[in-house]
Motif scaffolding. Structure first.
Motif, PDB file in Angstrom:
ATOM      1  N   THR A  50       0.834  -1.210   0.000  1.00  0.00           N
ATOM      2  CA  THR A  50       0.000   0.000   0.000  1.00  0.00           C
ATOM      3  C   THR A  50       0.862   1.251   0.000  1.00  0.00           C
ATOM      4  N   ARG A  51       1.939   1.222   0.791  1.00  0.00           N
ATOM      5  CA  ARG A  51       2.870   2.356   0.802  1.00  0.00           C
ATOM      6  C   ARG A  51       3.453   2.590  -0.595  1.00  0.00           C
ATOM      7  N   ALA A  52       3.867   1.508  -1.240  1.00  0.00           N
ATOM      8  CA  ALA A  52       4.446   1.635  -2.577  1.00  0.00           C
ATOM      9  C   ALA A  52       3.415   2.166  -3.567  1.00  0.00           C
ATOM     10  N   TYR A  53       2.171   1.686  -3.459  1.00  0.00           N
ATOM     11  CA  TYR A  53       1.112   2.141  -4.369  1.00  0.00           C
ATOM     12  C   TYR A  53       0.894   3.648  -4.241  1.00  0.00           C
ATOM     13  N   TYR A  54       0.795   4.127  -3.002  1.00  0.00           N
ATOM     14  CA  TYR A  54       0.540   5.562  -2.825  1.00  0.00           C
ATOM     15  C   TYR A  54       1.755   6.406  -3.203  1.00  0.00           C
TER      16      TYR A  54
ATOM     17  N   VAL B  83       9.679   2.213  -5.626  1.00  0.00           N
ATOM     18  CA  VAL B  83      10.399   1.092  -5.018  1.00  0.00           C
ATOM     19  C   VAL B  83      10.780   1.484  -3.593  1.00  0.00           C
ATOM     20  N   LEU B  84      10.367   0.654  -2.618  1.00  0.00           N
ATOM     21  CA  LEU B  84      10.703   0.902  -1.227  1.00  0.00           C
ATOM     22  C   LEU B  84      12.090   0.337  -0.912  1.00  0.00           C
TER      23      LEU B  84
ATOM     24  N   ARG C 164       7.595  -3.052  -4.714  1.00  0.00           N
ATOM     25  CA  ARG C 164       7.490  -2.240  -5.933  1.00  0.00           C
ATOM     26  C   ARG C 164       6.029  -2.091  -6.357  1.00  0.00           C
ATOM     27  N   ALA C 165       5.697  -0.930  -6.879  1.00  0.00           N
ATOM     28  CA  ALA C 165       4.362  -0.693  -7.436  1.00  0.00           C
ATOM     29  C   ALA C 165       4.502   0.162  -8.682  1.00  0.00           C
ATOM     30  N   VAL C 166       3.692  -0.134  -9.690  1.00  0.00           N
ATOM     31  CA  VAL C 166       3.727   0.598 -10.955  1.00  0.00           C
ATOM     32  C   VAL C 166       2.316   1.060 -11.300  1.00  0.00           C
TER      33      VAL C 166
END
Length: 287
Positions: free
Chosen positions: A45-49, A251-252, A257-259
């Motif tokens: 969730t952190r990566a998404y935001y 990328v944390l 990872r979130a794209v």
């Protein structure tokens, strides 16, 4: 007799303790797994935001009041840090892509050829795209187009009207998954141009212009002014257009990872109205 009873009682107690130990062990494992899952979901969730923050940062930078602060929508990478996450953002102007609803036959043919189709097939797919997007001038022409698709085993015919989405290109006769995957990043339905804007076009779209090839296109892209402090690249900024595709990857520190992919249309800063409209929003890296 009493010894036997005591022995049975002891055995029952031992079995009860063993069962209790098994139950407690299972509960501990379940709690551990749930803790790991919760931690993973939290980091995801952190990566998404963080990726979403990158999209918002791009929207702001594309229409910054000070031209020196504006980003160039030609695919170059802009780094950004948000809440400890490293975010990489790239923006491509839709005017730099090949418009399925407006591109000339030459541009379409060149694009499909550069994407791997042989010249004959490239020309055939280009004509199929034009037939799909063009209104039929008579019921007979509509029937003829539908018959071609029926003969190919399709249970549908061409739209006989503009493409409603880029995904619809997959339905065009002659298109296959490999060719679609190769051209999808370079086509649009939102530019309205017969050919891509050379100022912001990515490689394959730029090379599809008449008289162009991959080598010349690569040289033109390499000659674009680099990103640097105090270098706003005003010529490119002025050709950004109003509709853009944004890719934001966050990328944390632990590698989570979130794209996000977003296509937005800028609408300017006006009192009482939103400064942009979202035309497409996609999570993940699949086009």
């Amino acid at each position: 007799m009493k010894r036997a009873q005591r022995g049975i009682a002891l055995l029952v107690v031992m079995w009860a303790c063993t069962l209790l130990a098994i139950l407690l062990g299972g509960y501990a494992a379940l709690a551990h797994n749930e803790g790991l899952q919760a931690s993973y979901q939290f980091e995801q969730t952190r990566a998404y935001y963080a990726a979403e923050a990158g999209v918002m940062r791009a929207i702001y930078a594309l229409q910054a009041t000070n031209v020196n602060d504006r980003w160039v929508a030609d695919g170059r990478l802009y780094p950004f840090v948000f809440d400890g996450a490293k975010v990489g953002i790239s923006v491509i102007s839709e005017s730099g892509k090949v418009d399925l609803n407006a591109a000339s036959p030459d541009v379409l043919t060149n694009l499909f050829r550069l994407a791997g189709a042989d010249p004959t097939r490239a020309a055939a797919v280009a004509q199929a795209v034009i037939d799909w997007r063009s209104f039929a001038i008579s019921p007979q022409q509509a029937a003829q187009r539908a018959a071609v698709y029926a003969a190919a085993g399709r249970d549908y015919g061409p739209r006989n009207g503009p493409f409603a989405s880029v995904d619809e290109l997959q339905m065009v006769l002659g298109m296959d998954p490999a060719l679609y995957a190769a051209v999808a990043p370079y086509v649009t339905i939102w530019s309205g141009r017969p050919s891509p804007d050379p100022n912001t076009a990515p490689l394959l779209a730029l090379a599809s212009l008449p008289g162009m090839n991959l080598q010349r296109a690569a040289a033109m892209i390499a000659a674009r002014p680099p990103l640097s402090a105090g270098n706003p690249v005003p010529g490119l900024v002025g050709n950004n257009g109003i509709t853009h595709s944004i890719r934001s990857e966050a990328v944390l520190a632990d590698g989570t990872r979130a794209v996000l992919h977003a296509t937005v249309r800028l609408q300017g800063f006006r009192p009482g109205s939103q400064s942009f409209a979202v035309l497409r929003w996609q999570e993940g890296d699949e086009e």
